[in-house]
Design an enzyme around this catalytic site. Structure first.
Site, mmCIF file in Angstrom:
data_model
loop_
_atom_site.group_PDB
_atom_site.id
_atom_site.type_symbol
_atom_site.label_atom_id
_atom_site.label_comp_id
_atom_site.label_asym_id
_atom_site.label_seq_id
_atom_site.Cartn_x
_atom_site.Cartn_y
_atom_site.Cartn_z
ATOM 1 N N THR A 98 0.880 -1.168 0.000
ATOM 2 C CA THR A 98 0.000 0.000 0.000
ATOM 3 C C THR A 98 0.918 1.219 0.000
ATOM 4 O O THR A 98 1.595 1.502 0.990
ATOM 5 C CB THR A 98 -0.909 0.027 1.253
ATOM 6 O OG1 THR A 98 -1.683 -1.163 1.269
ATOM 7 C CG2 THR A 98 -1.829 1.238 1.221
ATOM 8 N N LYS A 173 -7.404 1.858 -3.306
ATOM 9 C CA LYS A 173 -7.111 1.480 -1.916
ATOM 10 C C LYS A 173 -7.306 2.689 -0.992
ATOM 11 O O LYS A 173 -7.770 2.554 0.141
ATOM 12 C CB LYS A 173 -5.677 0.952 -1.831
ATOM 13 C CG LYS A 173 -5.166 0.668 -0.435
ATOM 14 C CD LYS A 173 -5.636 -0.661 0.130
ATOM 15 C CE LYS A 173 -5.178 -0.800 1.583
ATOM 16 N NZ LYS A 173 -5.432 -2.089 2.166
ATOM 17 N N LYS A 241 -0.052 5.351 8.326
ATOM 18 C CA LYS A 241 0.734 5.442 7.082
ATOM 19 C C LYS A 241 -0.215 5.585 5.891
ATOM 20 O O LYS A 241 -0.040 6.450 5.032
ATOM 21 C CB LYS A 241 1.595 4.158 6.954
ATOM 22 C CG LYS A 241 2.542 4.111 5.782
ATOM 23 C CD LYS A 241 2.079 3.256 4.624
ATOM 24 C CE LYS A 241 1.865 1.806 4.947
ATOM 25 N NZ LYS A 241 1.451 1.005 3.781
#
Ligand SMILES: NC(=O)c1ccc[n+]([C@@H]2O[C@H](COP(=O)([O-])OP(=O)(O)OC[C@H]3O[C@@H](n4cnc5c(N)ncnc54)[C@H](OP(=O)(O)O)[C@@H]3O)[C@@H](O)[C@H]2O)c1
Length: 290
Positions: A98, A173, A241
């Site tokens: 990711t 995402k 993050k």
């Protein structure tokens, strides 16, 4: 059967590489920065290890990466020891990290210069999804490259979709994480409220989960949240993050994400009370804190 390399045998990568070997039947070579994890992997699944990402990727038809963040990804793909230094022309690099859409575009440019295809392919479904080979994979890239990569990716996935050009997998995402952030905060507030009101949380959720308030998070997390247990999946450090990636992209494209920005700060509060490795449902812990 294809020749495959897998770089990054963490919580996600270890079982994903395992499915490529066992379910996909591919010839898999692995690399992990901490070498003991790579030997653990070959001990369990067979296959080979490379001493650098470039060496593991040599002669592979498909190379997978699944590391932490943008900089980790650059360090295993670029430079003398990165996978792109070892890959052959015509091979395909599939990144499951990711990361930002920007780094995806950067890697596509570096790959294309060497005649290598690139797909950004972040995943959703957590550790359990990786272990059971049922991840959702959100891809960005060219149709022809995706068509070659899809049957290989399917070894660890239940759903593999091409969302648009390179970067679109990461942008998808980001939408996924925006949904989760607001949703979990709403669920945490509802459970906190129910406790303050003296309601039987189990009874309440049994009823409202069947109506319009129902969600995956409610079904799968309410019991552990109610018990104050937060050791069931995706860690707060990882979520921060991801939300940093989301908020940076939103500043670039002008999207307004007031709730996401607030929930990001709430996760900062959770970190401050020691919850770095707790799962994302721990937003309740900061509300319940006396
Ligand atoms: N865990 C989840 O539920 C989940 C769900 C969806 C998506 N993701 C995403 O998937 C990715 C991997 O997550 P994970 O849970 O598997 O993480 P993890 O268990 O912490 O594993 C990270 C892997 O990346 C390697 N790595 C990190 N930095 C590196 C560097 N600079 N150079 C070389 N290798 C490096 C680590 O090597 P070492 O073993 O040497 O540390 C390890 O193999 C992340 O981007 C995460 O956001 C995770």
């Amino acid at each position: 059967m294809a020749k495959v390399a897998f770089i990054g045998l963490g919580v996600m990568g270890f079982p994903m590489a395992g499915h490529l070997k066992e379910k996909g039947g591919h010839d898999v070579t692995v690399y992990n920065r901490t070498a003991s994890k790579a030997t653990d992997w070959t001990g369990k699944y067979g296959g080979k290890t490379g001493s650098t990402p470039a060496e593991a990727a040599r002669d592979a038809d498909f190379v997978f990466t699944c590391v932490g963040n943008d900089d980790d990804l650059r360090s295993v793909t670029l430079g003398d020891t990165g996978v792109l230094a070892g890959m052959k022309s015509g091979a395909i690099l599939i990144d499951n990290t990711t990361a930002s859409a920007e780094v995806a575009r950067e890697l596509e440019a570096a790959a294309t210069a060497k005649g290598i295809g690139f797909i950004d392919a972040p995943v959703s479904g957590g550790q359990a999804g990786a272990e059971n080979g049922v991840l959702t994979v959100m891809c960005g890239g060219e149709q022809a490259i995706f068509d070659k990569a899809k049957p290989v990716i399917e070894a660890y996935a239940r759903m593999v979709g091409l969302m648009g050009p390179v970067g679109s997998g990461q942008l998808t995402k980001m939408m996924n994480q925006i949904c989760i952030a607001g949703l979990v905060q709403g669920l945490a507030e509802a459970i906190h409220f129910g406790k303050q009101a003296g309601l039987d949380i189990e009874k309440v959720i049994e009823v409202i989960s069947k109506g319009a308030a129902g969600s995956w998070q409610m079904e799968n997390r309410y019991k552990t949240m109610n018990a104050g247990k937060y050791d069931f999946g995706f860690a707060v450090d990882w979520m921060r993050k991801d939300l940093d990636i989301v908020l940076t992209e939103a500043r670039r494209n002008g999207a307004k994400l007031p709730v996401t920005a607030l929930v990001d700060q709430f996760y900062g509060d959770v970190q401050a009370i020691g919850g770095n490795r707790w799962d994302t449902s721990s937003l309740l812990a900061r509300l319940d804190k006396k």
